[in-house]
Design a protein around this motif. Structure first.
Motif, PDB file in Angstrom:
ATOM      1  N   SER A   1      97.241 -42.776 -42.598  1.00 26.62           N
ATOM      2  CA  SER A   1      98.335 -41.952 -42.066  1.00 26.62           C
ATOM      3  C   SER A   1      98.044 -40.487 -42.343  1.00 26.62           C
ATOM      4  O   SER A   1      97.332 -40.148 -43.305  1.00 26.62           O
ATOM      5  N   ARG A   2      98.616 -39.638 -41.548  1.00 28.96           N
ATOM      6  CA  ARG A   2      98.422 -38.200 -41.748  1.00 28.96           C
ATOM      7  C   ARG A   2      99.230 -37.702 -42.952  1.00 28.96           C
ATOM      8  O   ARG A   2     100.404 -38.017 -43.094  1.00 28.96           O
ATOM      9  N   ASN A   3      98.576 -36.907 -43.792  1.00 30.58           N
ATOM     10  CA  ASN A   3      99.287 -36.166 -44.835  1.00 30.58           C
ATOM     11  C   ASN A   3      99.804 -34.844 -44.299  1.00 30.58           C
ATOM     12  O   ASN A   3     100.802 -34.316 -44.769  1.00 30.58           O
ATOM     13  N   SER A   4      99.055 -34.317 -43.320  1.00 27.94           N
ATOM     14  CA  SER A   4      99.405 -33.042 -42.688  1.00 27.94           C
ATOM     15  C   SER A   4      98.681 -32.994 -41.352  1.00 27.94           C
ATOM     16  O   SER A   4      98.012 -33.954 -40.957  1.00 27.94           O
ATOM     17  N   ASP A   5      98.791 -31.891 -40.663  1.00 36.87           N
ATOM     18  CA  ASP A   5      98.108 -31.750 -39.375  1.00 36.87           C
ATOM     19  C   ASP A   5      96.595 -31.800 -39.529  1.00 36.87           C
ATOM     20  O   ASP A   5      95.881 -32.085 -38.565  1.00 36.87           O
ATOM     21  N   GLU A   6      96.103 -31.547 -40.744  1.00 39.63           N
ATOM     22  CA  GLU A   6      94.647 -31.467 -40.924  1.00 39.63           C
ATOM     23  C   GLU A   6      94.125 -32.404 -42.016  1.00 39.63           C
ATOM     24  O   GLU A   6      92.988 -32.270 -42.451  1.00 39.63           O
ATOM     25  N   ALA A   7      94.928 -33.360 -42.446  1.00 37.31           N
ATOM     26  CA  ALA A   7      94.479 -34.255 -43.513  1.00 37.31           C
ATOM     27  C   ALA A   7      94.932 -35.685 -43.234  1.00 37.31           C
ATOM     28  O   ALA A   7      96.067 -35.926 -42.811  1.00 37.31           O
ATOM     29  N   LEU A   8      94.022 -36.614 -43.469  1.00 38.24           N
ATOM     30  CA  LEU A   8      94.277 -38.036 -43.263  1.00 38.24           C
ATOM     31  C   LEU A   8      94.203 -38.748 -44.614  1.00 38.24           C
ATOM     32  O   LEU A   8      93.234 -38.582 -45.356  1.00 38.24           O
ATOM     33  N   TYR A   9      95.247 -39.522 -44.923  1.00 43.06           N
ATOM     34  CA  TYR A   9      95.271 -40.302 -46.153  1.00 43.06           C
ATOM     35  C   TYR A   9      94.924 -41.750 -45.825  1.00 43.06           C
ATOM     36  O   TYR A   9      95.507 -42.353 -44.916  1.00 43.06           O
ATOM     37  N   VAL A  10      93.949 -42.308 -46.574  1.00 47.67           N
ATOM     38  CA  VAL A  10      93.430 -43.647 -46.306  1.00 47.67           C
ATOM     39  C   VAL A  10      93.402 -44.432 -47.608  1.00 47.67           C
ATOM     40  O   VAL A  10      93.064 -43.884 -48.666  1.00 47.67           O
ATOM     41  N   LYS A  11      93.759 -45.716 -47.547  1.00 44.82           N
ATOM     42  CA  LYS A  11      93.625 -46.563 -48.731  1.00 44.82           C
ATOM     43  C   LYS A  11      93.248 -47.969 -48.310  1.00 44.82           C
ATOM     44  O   LYS A  11      93.499 -48.386 -47.169  1.00 44.82           O
ATOM     45  N   GLY A  12      92.654 -48.726 -49.234  1.00 48.65           N
ATOM     46  CA  GLY A  12      92.229 -50.071 -48.888  1.00 48.65           C
ATOM     47  C   GLY A  12      91.708 -50.814 -50.102  1.00 48.65           C
ATOM     48  O   GLY A  12      91.944 -50.425 -51.257  1.00 48.65           O
ATOM     49  N   TYR A  13      90.997 -51.895 -49.830  1.00 47.94           N
ATOM     50  CA  TYR A  13      90.392 -52.675 -50.909  1.00 47.94           C
ATOM     51  C   TYR A  13      88.928 -52.948 -50.583  1.00 47.94           C
ATOM     52  O   TYR A  13      88.493 -52.843 -49.429  1.00 47.94           O
ATOM     53  N   ALA A  14      88.182 -53.299 -51.623  1.00 47.95           N
ATOM     54  CA  ALA A  14      86.779 -53.693 -51.467  1.00 47.95           C
ATOM     55  C   ALA A  14      86.521 -54.908 -52.339  1.00 47.95           C
ATOM     56  O   ALA A  14      87.216 -55.143 -53.330  1.00 47.95           O
ATOM     57  N   ILE A  15      85.523 -55.695 -51.957  1.00 47.12           N
ATOM     58  CA  ILE A  15      85.225 -56.957 -52.619  1.00 47.12           C
ATOM     59  C   ILE A  15      83.733 -57.015 -52.923  1.00 47.12           C
ATOM     60  O   ILE A  15      82.906 -56.743 -52.046  1.00 47.12           O
ATOM     61  N   PRO A  16      83.358 -57.388 -54.146  1.00 49.08           N
ATOM     62  CA  PRO A  16      81.928 -57.489 -54.450  1.00 49.08           C
ATOM     63  C   PRO A  16      81.288 -58.696 -53.784  1.00 49.08           C
ATOM     64  O   PRO A  16      81.957 -59.680 -53.465  1.00 49.08           O
ATOM     65  N   GLY A  17      79.990 -58.614 -53.573  1.00 47.54           N
ATOM     66  CA  GLY A  17      79.225 -59.752 -53.085  1.00 47.54           C
ATOM     67  C   GLY A  17      78.491 -60.430 -54.229  1.00 47.54           C
ATOM     68  O   GLY A  17      79.009 -60.525 -55.349  1.00 47.54           O
ATOM     69  N   SER A  18      77.265 -60.850 -53.975  1.00 49.57           N
ATOM     70  CA  SER A  18      76.507 -61.636 -54.961  1.00 49.57           C
ATOM     71  C   SER A  18      75.698 -60.799 -55.933  1.00 49.57           C
ATOM     72  O   SER A  18      75.147 -61.336 -56.897  1.00 49.57           O
ATOM     73  N   TYR A  19      75.587 -59.491 -55.699  1.00 52.69           N
ATOM     74  CA  TYR A  19      74.563 -58.717 -56.406  1.00 52.69           C
ATOM     75  C   TYR A  19      75.118 -57.638 -57.325  1.00 52.69           C
ATOM     76  O   TYR A  19      74.391 -56.745 -57.743  1.00 52.69           O
TER      77      TYR A  19
END
Length: 361
Positions: A263-281
């Motif tokens: 979502s936009r924080n302002s006209d010139e900034a985008l806020y992003v969040k999520g998750y990540a998952i490890p693999g085998s290594y």
């Protein structure tokens, strides 16, 4: 199959199938919590959900040198100290909907919500196996079965892991009766389920009531004819039939990340969040985001990671202009592996791990 006696399911889940009950939460809700609340834990079933009185529940272990080993829930809790581990549970079909957009696949069209990061509590499987007289090493397999409810494709649900995985204390394999410090509910495998950190959810057998020490993998349908990655040229169930036995059963899932919110924080900034998952290594070391289709990448801030088996939560703020577009994510692990731009298509739609992506406006 009779589905009339099921417990009440969470109203916060999006239902993919009613019978059997298969449902997931939105990824945007999941990433608001480090540990996933029960109402946001996805439900994956191959038959009816049954509520079982733990006072009548017995676990049997067969194939050890001490003969048939039986233990009640009461004895299990009284005889063994509780062990706890934080581990992410995820379905092999996570992001199947995205793979199905490339070319049709077989399976529930899961989005990004079939994942849950929880604190699991129970008895170490290796301690039970020692008391049942299981060898400490050898080319053996530990097969799990659940006869507590009916199943779509076999007489019971089953799966297996190697003896090596089961007997190493540092692998944290549990026979669990708690989730997030509460008794394990029927929807999530109570009174007893297997917890195999680092492995796909198909091996975390719910309502487990029988364990068999065997020279071979479980012969169960879900070990031998499902949850396998067939090559991309296999495009139909008929062409897959002679090939199931030629490909290994899945254990780990690949390095992955998902953009859960943008979502936009302002006209010139985008806020992003999520998750990540490890693999085998190795565990997730970094997450990067891009708003120009991967031409440039920006480092995200890791906001949560707990031990070897958890998911990783991340967030980023990116300068941007324009009326909208797509934002991508990719994870990098401690061995230097980078999440690929595209996942490999397969008939069952499992293990999809192309860049995470979400539209923004």
């Amino acid at each position: 199959m009779d589905y009339t006696c099921e417990p009440e399911h969470s109203s916060l889940l999006s239902i993919q199938e009613k019978e059997p009950f298969n449902a997931e939460p939105p990824a945007s809700s999941l990433v608001e919590f480090t540990l996933t609340p029960e109402d946001l834990v996805y439900c994956r079933n191959h038959g009816p959900v049954r509520q079982i009185d733990e006072d009548d529940y017995t676990l049997t272990i067969q194939g050890g040198s001490n003969g048939e080993f039986k233990i009640s829930m009461r004895e299990l809790k009284a005889s063994y100290p509780i062990s706890r581990t934080v581990a992410v549970l995820q379905c092999a079909g996570i992001r199947r909907k995205e793979m199905g957009a490339i070319k049709p696949v077989n399976g529930v069209p899961w989005a990004e919500g079939v994942i849950a990061n929880c604190r699991w509590g129970g008895v170490r499987l290796c301690e039970l196996l020692k008391d049942a007289g299981v060898p400490q090493q050898g080319n053996l397999h530990i097969c799990f079965e659940s006869h507590a409810t009916l199943c779509q494709d076999d007489t019971c649900y089953g799966g297996s892991i190697s003896l090596t995985k089961a007997m190493k204390e540092e692998e944290d394999v549990l026979v669990a009766y708690e989730m997030n410090d509460e008794p394990l509910s029927a929807d999530h495998g109570g009174p007893l389920r297997i917890v195999v950190p680092g492995y796909l959810g198909a091996r975390w057998v719910k309502w487990v009531d029988n364990i068999i020490i065997s020279p071979d993998e479980s012969p169960n349908y879900y070990q031998q004819r499902d949850y396998k990655i067939l090559p991309p040229h296999v495009e139909s169930k008929d062409s897959a039939k002679p090939l199931w036995s030629k490909y290994p059963s899945m254990t780990t899932l690949p390095l992955n990340s998902v953009v859960a919110h943008a979502s936009r924080n302002s006209d010139e900034a985008l806020y992003v969040k999520g998750y990540a998952i490890p693999g085998s290594y190795g565990n997730v070391k970094a997450v990067e985001v891009s708003i120009d289709e991967g031409n440039s990448w920006h480092s995200a801030k890791i906001t949560y990671q707990q031990g070897r088996w958890s998911w990783t939560l991340w967030e980023a703020e990116v300068s941007c202009k324009g009326e909208g577009g797509k934002v991508y994510s990719r994870a990098i692990d401690t061995a230097g592996n980078v999440q690929p731009k595209e996942g490999t298509w397969n008939l069952r739609g499992v293990a999809y791990n192309g860049w995470g992506v979400r539209d923004w406006l």
